[in-house]
Design a protein around this motif. Structure first.
Motif, mmCIF file in Angstrom:
data_model
loop_
_atom_site.group_PDB
_atom_site.id
_atom_site.type_symbol
_atom_site.label_atom_id
_atom_site.label_comp_id
_atom_site.label_asym_id
_atom_site.label_seq_id
_atom_site.Cartn_x
_atom_site.Cartn_y
_atom_site.Cartn_z
ATOM 1 N N LEU A 23 0.844 -1.194 0.000
ATOM 2 C CA LEU A 23 0.000 0.000 0.000
ATOM 3 C C LEU A 23 0.879 1.244 0.000
ATOM 4 N N GLU A 24 0.605 2.172 -0.896
ATOM 5 C CA GLU A 24 1.398 3.393 -1.012
ATOM 6 C C GLU A 24 0.610 4.566 -0.442
ATOM 7 N N ASP A 25 1.183 5.242 0.547
ATOM 8 C CA ASP A 25 0.516 6.384 1.182
ATOM 9 C C ASP A 25 0.421 7.558 0.223
ATOM 10 N N LYS A 26 -0.737 8.207 0.222
ATOM 11 C CA LYS A 26 -0.944 9.433 -0.553
ATOM 12 C C LYS A 26 -0.769 10.634 0.379
ATOM 13 N N CYS A 27 -1.581 10.682 1.448
ATOM 14 C CA CYS A 27 -1.516 11.810 2.374
ATOM 15 C C CYS A 27 -2.316 11.504 3.631
ATOM 16 N N VAL A 28 -2.144 12.347 4.653
ATOM 17 C CA VAL A 28 -2.928 12.315 5.880
ATOM 18 C C VAL A 28 -3.622 13.659 5.979
ATOM 19 N N THR A 29 -4.963 13.630 6.143
ATOM 20 C CA THR A 29 -5.745 14.868 6.180
ATOM 21 C C THR A 29 -6.739 14.839 7.330
ATOM 22 N N ALA A 30 -7.155 16.018 7.752
ATOM 23 C CA ALA A 30 -8.165 16.134 8.803
ATOM 24 C C ALA A 30 -9.555 15.775 8.285
ATOM 25 N N GLU A 31 -9.777 15.923 6.994
ATOM 26 C CA GLU A 31 -11.063 15.606 6.361
ATOM 27 C C GLU A 31 -10.828 14.546 5.285
ATOM 28 N N PRO A 32 -11.833 13.715 5.000
ATOM 29 C CA PRO A 32 -11.649 12.693 3.959
ATOM 30 C C PRO A 32 -11.519 13.318 2.577
ATOM 31 N N LEU A 33 -10.776 12.656 1.694
ATOM 32 C CA LEU A 33 -10.661 13.116 0.320
ATOM 33 C C LEU A 33 -11.930 12.752 -0.432
ATOM 34 N N GLU A 34 -12.383 13.630 -1.267
ATOM 35 C CA GLU A 34 -13.576 13.380 -2.062
ATOM 36 C C GLU A 34 -13.318 12.224 -3.031
ATOM 37 N N GLY A 35 -14.208 11.229 -3.015
ATOM 38 C CA GLY A 35 -14.082 10.088 -3.909
ATOM 39 C C GLY A 35 -13.332 8.900 -3.325
ATOM 40 N N TRP A 36 -12.749 9.013 -2.139
ATOM 41 C CA TRP A 36 -12.046 7.905 -1.486
ATOM 42 C C TRP A 36 -12.997 7.212 -0.521
ATOM 43 N N THR A 37 -12.832 5.896 -0.363
ATOM 44 C CA THR A 37 -13.570 5.160 0.663
ATOM 45 C C THR A 37 -12.595 4.790 1.762
ATOM 46 N N TYR A 38 -13.055 4.827 3.004
ATOM 47 C CA TYR A 38 -12.182 4.609 4.154
ATOM 48 C C TYR A 38 -12.685 3.458 5.010
ATOM 49 N N GLU A 39 -11.727 2.638 5.458
ATOM 50 C CA GLU A 39 -11.999 1.532 6.369
ATOM 51 C C GLU A 39 -11.554 1.960 7.765
ATOM 52 N N ASP A 40 -12.113 1.326 8.790
ATOM 53 C CA ASP A 40 -11.682 1.592 10.156
ATOM 54 C C ASP A 40 -10.292 1.024 10.386
ATOM 55 N N ALA A 41 -9.492 1.704 11.182
ATOM 56 C CA ALA A 41 -8.103 1.291 11.422
ATOM 57 C C ALA A 41 -8.016 -0.063 12.109
ATOM 58 N N TYR A 42 -9.020 -0.432 12.888
ATOM 59 C CA TYR A 42 -8.972 -1.695 13.615
ATOM 60 C C TYR A 42 -9.509 -2.865 12.797
ATOM 61 N N GLU A 43 -9.973 -2.619 11.556
ATOM 62 C CA GLU A 43 -10.454 -3.685 10.688
ATOM 63 C C GLU A 43 -9.413 -3.996 9.612
ATOM 64 N N ASP A 44 -9.650 -5.072 8.857
ATOM 65 C CA ASP A 44 -8.785 -5.434 7.739
ATOM 66 C C ASP A 44 -9.049 -4.442 6.613
ATOM 67 N N PHE A 45 -8.080 -3.578 6.310
ATOM 68 C CA PHE A 45 -8.321 -2.508 5.338
ATOM 69 C C PHE A 45 -7.559 -2.714 4.041
ATOM 70 N N GLU A 46 -7.308 -3.953 3.665
ATOM 71 C CA GLU A 46 -6.583 -4.248 2.433
ATOM 72 C C GLU A 46 -7.314 -3.761 1.197
ATOM 73 N N ASP A 47 -8.655 -3.763 1.212
ATOM 74 C CA ASP A 47 -9.430 -3.411 0.028
ATOM 75 C C ASP A 47 -9.848 -1.945 -0.008
ATOM 76 N N GLY A 48 -9.592 -1.203 1.051
ATOM 77 C CA GLY A 48 -10.009 0.191 1.100
ATOM 78 C C GLY A 48 -9.045 1.106 0.379
ATOM 79 N N GLU A 49 -9.482 2.317 0.151
ATOM 80 C CA GLU A 49 -8.655 3.342 -0.490
ATOM 81 C C GLU A 49 -8.007 4.239 0.555
ATOM 82 N N GLY A 50 -8.347 3.961 1.812
ATOM 83 C CA GLY A 50 -7.783 4.729 2.902
ATOM 84 C C GLY A 50 -8.265 4.187 4.232
ATOM 85 N N VAL A 51 -7.791 4.800 5.300
ATOM 86 C CA VAL A 51 -8.100 4.369 6.657
ATOM 87 C C VAL A 51 -8.503 5.586 7.473
ATOM 88 N N VAL A 52 -9.571 5.444 8.253
ATOM 89 C CA VAL A 52 -9.931 6.493 9.200
ATOM 90 C C VAL A 52 -9.338 6.096 10.553
#
Length: 97
Positions: A23-52
């Motif tokens: 997984l390649e990091d794009k950025c860390v932001t205070a608000e979600p990026l428009e068009g990205w889907t986010y998984e919870d940090a405590y779940e398996d987030f292999e398929d997500g586009e980001g992590v909350v």
């Protein structure tokens, strides 16, 4: 799997996540990026586009502000990297390795 650390963009608390190395990091932001889907940090987030990440939760070292923030991974469409539409002052690139 690798351990990677991130700063909260609001208070600077450090969170550490275990994630796949591909997984390649794009950025860390205070608000979600428009068009990205986010998984919870405590779940398996292999398929997500980001992590909350909730600052101060289990993955955070020490106390935090309790606010969510968003780790976004690089995302491609038709072989081209997608450029999120955010202003430069909303994005933090100071990842800990």
């Amino acid at each position: 799997m690798v351990d990677v650390s991130y700063y909260c963009p609001r208070c600077g608390a450090v969170a550490e996540l275990e994630r796949d190395a591909y997984l390649e990091d794009k950025c860390v932001t205070a608000e979600p990026l428009e068009g990205w889907t986010y998984e919870d940090a405590y779940e398996d987030f292999e398929d997500g586009e980001g992590v909350v990440i909730v600052c101060g939760a289990e993955e955070t070292d020490g106390e935090g502000c309790g606010e969510p923030y968003y780790l976004s991974f690089v995302k491609f469409e038709n072989g081209e990297e997608i450029d999120p539409r955010v202003s430069a002052d909303e994005v933090r690139f100071d990842f800990l390795r």
